[in-house]
Design an enzyme around this catalytic site. Sequence first.
Site, PDB file in Angstrom:
ATOM      1  N   HIS A  84      -3.819   5.765   3.542  1.00 50.04           N
ATOM      2  CA  HIS A  84      -4.524   4.542   3.189  1.00 50.04           C
ATOM      3  C   HIS A  84      -3.822   3.303   3.723  1.00 50.04           C
ATOM      4  O   HIS A  84      -4.465   2.395   4.244  1.00 50.04           O
ATOM      5  CB  HIS A  84      -4.682   4.446   1.675  1.00 50.04           C
ATOM      6  CG  HIS A  84      -5.691   3.432   1.251  1.00 50.04           C
ATOM      7  ND1 HIS A  84      -5.369   2.132   0.961  1.00 50.04           N
ATOM      8  CD2 HIS A  84      -7.031   3.522   1.084  1.00 50.04           C
ATOM      9  CE1 HIS A  84      -6.457   1.463   0.621  1.00 50.04           C
ATOM     10  NE2 HIS A  84      -7.479   2.282   0.686  1.00 50.04           N
ATOM     11  N   SER A 129     -11.527  -1.768  -1.021  1.00 51.61           N
ATOM     12  CA  SER A 129     -10.173  -1.751  -0.482  1.00 51.61           C
ATOM     13  C   SER A 129     -10.177  -1.713   1.037  1.00 51.61           C
ATOM     14  O   SER A 129      -9.134  -1.888   1.667  1.00 51.61           O
ATOM     15  CB  SER A 129      -9.400  -0.550  -1.035  1.00 51.61           C
ATOM     16  OG  SER A 129     -10.053   0.660  -0.720  1.00 51.61           O
ATOM     17  N   ASP A 147       0.839  -1.192   0.000  1.00 52.23           N
ATOM     18  CA  ASP A 147       0.000   0.000   0.000  1.00 52.23           C
ATOM     19  C   ASP A 147       0.877   1.246   0.000  1.00 52.23           C
ATOM     20  O   ASP A 147       1.942   1.251  -0.619  1.00 52.23           O
ATOM     21  CB  ASP A 147      -0.959  -0.032   1.187  1.00 52.23           C
ATOM     22  CG  ASP A 147      -2.333   0.503   0.842  1.00 52.23           C
ATOM     23  OD1 ASP A 147      -2.446   1.720   0.679  1.00 52.23           O
ATOM     24  OD2 ASP A 147      -3.281  -0.294   0.718  1.00 52.23           O
TER      25      ASP A 147
END
Length: 1037
Positions: A250, A416, A219
């Site tokens: 994120h 996600s 990520d």
Amino acid sequence: MPQTPQKSFFTLSFIPLLLVYTLIHFDSSLYPQVESEPFISSSPDDWQHHQKQLSDSRNYIVRFYHYRDADNHWNYLQDNLKFKGWQWIERKNAAARFPTDFGLVAINESVKEILLEKFIELNLVKDVSLDLSYQRKVLEEKSEKIGAFANGKKRPGKIFTAMSFSEGQNYAVANTSKLKISWNRHLLMQKSQVTSLFGAHALWSKGITGAKVKMAIFDTGIRAGHLHFRNIKERTNWTNEDTLNDNVGHGTFVAGVIAGQDEECLGFAPDTEIYAFRVFTDAQVSYTSWFLDAFNYAIATNMDVLNLSIGGPDYLDLPFVEKVCELTANNMIMVSAIGNDGPLYGTLNNPADQSDVIGVGAIDYSDHIASFSSRGMSTWEIPHGYGRVKPDLVAYGREIMGPKINTGCKRLSGTSVASPVVAGIVCLLVSIIPENKRKDILNPASVKQALVEGATKLSGPYLYEQGAGRVNLLESYEILKSYKPRASIFPGVLDYTDCPYSWPFCRQPLYAGAMPVIFNATILNGMGVIGYVENPPTWHPSNDEGNLLSIRFTYSDVIWPWSGYLALHMQIKEEGAQFSGEIEGYITVKIYSPPAVGEKSRRSSTCVLHLKLQVIPTPPRSVRILWDQFHSIKYPPGYIPIDSFDVRNDMLDWHGDHLHTNFHSLFDMLRDAGYYIETLGSPLTCFDANQYGTLLLVDLEDEYFPEEIKKLRDDVINSGLGLVVFADWYNVDAMVKMRLFDGNTHSWWTPVTGGANVPALNDLLATFGIAFGDKILNGDYVLSSQQNRYASGTDILKFPSGGYLHIFPFLDISESTATQNVVLPGMTKIDSPILGLVEVGGGRVAVYGDSNCVDSSHMVTDCYWLLKKILDFTSRNKKDPVLFSDSVRQNTPLYVDNKKLPSRRADVNFSMYSSVVGKELICGRDSKFEVWGTKGYNLPARGKNRRLPANDLDRGLNSTFETPVWLISDSAQRNVDSIENKYWSSFYKDDIDMPLLVASHWFVPAIVAIIGLMLLFWRMQKRGRRRRFSSGRFTNL
């Protein structure tokens, strides 16, 4: 008399031959030979400076057959490829101390072709492909620009799903649609801890907390010392930015859902060892080469689980796709988000759509499929087969709590987010098994078996929306506690009576005489990374009626890694033409794998797939429709452009164009109207026209075999087949203007065709006196008291007398900027024919210039009412008084010269994307069993197709934005095939209502060439006669 003019003529006639000879015998070895020096990427400034220097170069991944130190690969290339124009790029990252199977090189565009060929010729080189870039965008609270395209332009990077939705946003935006789907916030705030919804506390109380599980999170990274984590083992950076920190948020959030320990936003496995792989920059850009290095490092360091909250439609990025297979083959369990491109169908993202990966969709707290969650089926297999079931399962993915970059918690939504929910559950399940036995029991197949078999099927969502259902931690825990290595089939049941879950199968019963219904199941092999089918699958009917079912099977020759496919091709035998009822039974297939370490005998397991099918008597011809899937082309591998210029945030046609993907609403409408619709994934020679009322051609991009054109004419005129065509825009100038430059790969994206392949359709329709034009028409019109939207449709240029032609005023935007649907000053509406209906012999033909009104992807208003009236005409000869009003009857033919019809592009190697050009005409396994492997009904053996006539354009344009590995490696052979093919004439002597027979565009040049050769031969003979005459005279002196 001087002979200079004759000599000049004779000499000049051979100049083209000499030029051709020179080009053919050009020796590439004349390039200056230099040794390549490596470029070492170590800092952002170095990278940017290097990219500026190589602005005329593109980075390529050179894959090798074996793992070696990077220096060994570089030395090998230097010793065997001493040409100017390439440079080795040295990657300095954590994987540099391990052997690698690829190298990254910069290749100058001016020598690209010759260098790619030379690379491929090297014995140790597997293939060469572009180093594609990836980009994701977090959907901010007020963001309206999402995805890879914005305002008709491509953003830097490859198409990838949005990471997540911020907590302030209360709607999901379809990645390829303007549609906004609002929801009411009926969340119970006491359910904010997603871990409690799955009963994680029950396992925590048993001491199961994910301990000693190595979790790789690919990520945006994570910040050191974050208070929400107790076990951050390692952080690695794979980007060109000099930081390990997460500046996006994120990666931190995803890690928290998996392993957070803060009481406000608990993760599932707080003792899991976190390995943060920073593969995205702060701008959320990544490259395939970064992923390959990171994947290799994950393999070398023996990660257990890997979460990848990314995805995109390019399943032909082979270095990426094959590395994922290698990673799972090394017993790593990969969990990935299925995509945020819902509510559209056919929007599965890769790698979540791979069989060896656990693909996760999202639901809300009411157990409804989240509007943003991508839906199946997989589209790899189209048009020649049927897609697999994906997602594998779903998890809560709306308003999930997780950590912020530094401190505190926040809410995010998206697949996600659902992906790390499942990844956290997997970490808990892995920690159930003692560490010394994990690799013996746990693998990508066994874990997926536990998840899908333990999942809770939801009432309402379809199979291709929810997969096995909502993940159930405690049920999967019970399965794994007593798990023994075995193989199984997913889904394990196909039940036609289970509606709506079994959609689309439960919507249309089986009947005799139909095209085979294909069901594509997945074989999961928990016994080993490789397996084989021991004996062909067997059908076991439960009663005598089951013998009316004929099943043929196609399946994986080798089941690797951990998975394969089993496809059922089902037909009802002719003796069941009047049968009505249910057929039940089951299919068995025996799978075996080599013995595990310490075992002497091979492992074996029998898989079972249960069937419950509905059968009806064969419907009459008038209600049977055949859908042409064979001539549809989608992205990838080519730039197939979008059908509507109204769409600004996507420019690719990638949803499959199948009845069960973006045309699913059309399928349901036809069933509700009493029609039975079958799919043909083979050429038009592979169906019996006497069985169908109408052949439906919608949004087709491919060419047609000459045999198809001839047969269709006979089917309509002599067999009474109805033909309905829904076309789309096609304008060569617009396609050229739609070229997009991708700054990351330094390449042009160029459409390979328009919304539909109008020149090919015109070839098909020429025998009926019908042809489409190249206008791009936009606007609204009223017909039969219905308001309709015409979105980037085309016009009709030729139509026979006696037919009915509907004309409406529209704006023609083909003269504007092409990629922007704008009204320029001075633009006025022009009357344009768009709908035509005519009787031809014993059949009937209807054509319409726009398919967007039946395509769920970008529909503004549907025209289902119009299609039903058209089908009444083509299938039943029922004429609607409005459509067949005397005021629209054509007393004289609408006609233009063939030279004014749209031309094909000459700068596109269409054989790279076509199932027709340069290919063999053959009926595939989606056609009726009786014509499998043949050319079709009443046709002899096999043969290859022709090359296309084309309109010359600038040869410097690239025909694609990327070249897949397999296309580079065999491009030479494809070019040879293309040269050997013959040109096809668009001249039809039996064109209906043609007032004058006019030769097609090749005829005049051909005649001129022949006359020129004859004149040259005549002059040579004349000269020879003069020489003989002169010689005789001097002899007599």
